[in-house]
Design a protein around this motif. Structure first.
Motif, short mmCIF file in Angstrom:
data_model
loop_
_atom_site.label_atom_id
_atom_site.label_comp_id
_atom_site.label_asym_id
_atom_site.label_seq_id
_atom_site.Cartn_x
_atom_site.Cartn_y
_atom_site.Cartn_z
N SER A 1 0.82 -1.21 0.00
CA SER A 1 0.00 0.00 0.00
C SER A 1 0.86 1.26 0.00
N VAL A 2 2.03 1.19 0.60
CA VAL A 2 2.97 2.31 0.52
C VAL A 2 3.41 2.47 -0.94
N SER A 3 3.63 1.35 -1.63
CA SER A 3 3.99 1.41 -3.06
C SER A 3 2.89 2.07 -3.88
N VAL A 4 1.64 1.82 -3.51
CA VAL A 4 0.51 2.48 -4.18
C VAL A 4 0.66 3.99 -4.06
N ILE A 5 0.98 4.46 -2.88
CA ILE A 5 1.16 5.91 -2.66
C ILE A 5 2.31 6.43 -3.50
N PRO B 1 1.55 2.58 10.91
CA PRO B 1 1.91 3.25 9.66
C PRO B 1 3.18 4.10 9.79
N ALA B 2 3.37 4.79 10.91
CA ALA B 2 4.59 5.58 11.10
C ALA B 2 5.81 4.67 11.13
N LEU B 3 5.70 3.53 11.80
CA LEU B 3 6.82 2.58 11.86
C LEU B 3 7.16 2.05 10.47
N VAL B 4 6.15 1.76 9.66
CA VAL B 4 6.38 1.25 8.30
C VAL B 4 7.07 2.31 7.45
N PHE B 5 6.58 3.54 7.49
CA PHE B 5 7.22 4.61 6.71
C PHE B 5 8.66 4.83 7.17
N ASP B 6 8.89 4.77 8.47
CA ASP B 6 10.25 4.93 8.99
C ASP B 6 11.15 3.79 8.55
N ALA B 7 10.65 2.56 8.64
CA ALA B 7 11.45 1.39 8.25
C ALA B 7 11.81 1.43 6.77
N LEU B 8 10.92 1.98 5.95
CA LEU B 8 11.18 2.10 4.52
C LEU B 8 11.96 3.36 4.17
N GLY B 9 12.21 4.22 5.15
CA GLY B 9 12.95 5.46 4.91
C GLY B 9 12.18 6.47 4.09
N LEU B 10 10.85 6.46 4.22
CA LEU B 10 10.02 7.32 3.38
C LEU B 10 9.33 8.46 4.10
N ARG B 11 9.53 8.57 5.40
CA ARG B 11 8.83 9.62 6.13
C ARG B 11 9.16 11.00 5.55
N GLU B 12 10.41 11.30 5.39
CA GLU B 12 10.82 12.63 4.89
C GLU B 12 10.43 12.83 3.43
N THR B 13 10.36 11.74 2.66
CA THR B 13 10.04 11.83 1.24
C THR B 13 8.57 12.14 1.00
#
Length: 124
Positions: free
Chosen positions: A71-75, A98-110
């Motif tokens: 679902s992150v890939s969808v975004i 969701p915050a943990l997933v974005f952080d683990a993928l390194g996408l929070r800042e992006t």
């Protein structure tokens, strides 16, 4: 014999809300974004990106309890499509899993909206 874990109890089907707020389109899924819901999530988000006249599409994940990498890939794909239309797509409301997933993928800042927004989607 009843199963200990019923699939319907483990994965809540999301609800979808969208609204226009001062020139931005705010899309707010509610529930879980996972393998079972990724197709519908992508269909709805791409449709929003394709049809909007707004310069900003804000994906508000405040009411999402779980999100998987698919679902992150969808975004990410929707963001690429939005850029081709000169539309900014960003995320807000990250907390919990969701915050943990974005952080683990390194996408929070992006993917986080570059400007702080209030509850109505307006620049604070």
């Amino acid at each position: 014999m009843r199963e200990l874990f019923e699939p319907s109890a483990l994965s809540a089907s999301p609800d979808w809300r969208q609204r226009a707020v001062d020139g931005a389109l705010v899309f707010s899924p509610v529930g879980d974004l996972d393998l079972d819901t990724a197709g519908e999530f992508e269909r709805r988000l791409v449709e929003i990106v394709d049809r909007t006249d707004a310069p900003l599409v804000l994906v508000d994940l405040a009411d999402v309890h779980f999100i998987d990498a698919g679902s992150v890939s969808v975004i990410l794909r929707a963001r690429t499509k939005a850029r081709r239309r000169n539309v900014t797509l960003c995320v807000r409301g990250l907390s919990g899993v969701p915050a943990l997933v974005f952080d683990a993928l390194g996408l929070r800042e992006t993917l986080i909206c570059p400007v702080p927004l209030d509850d109505r989607g307006q620049a604070a």
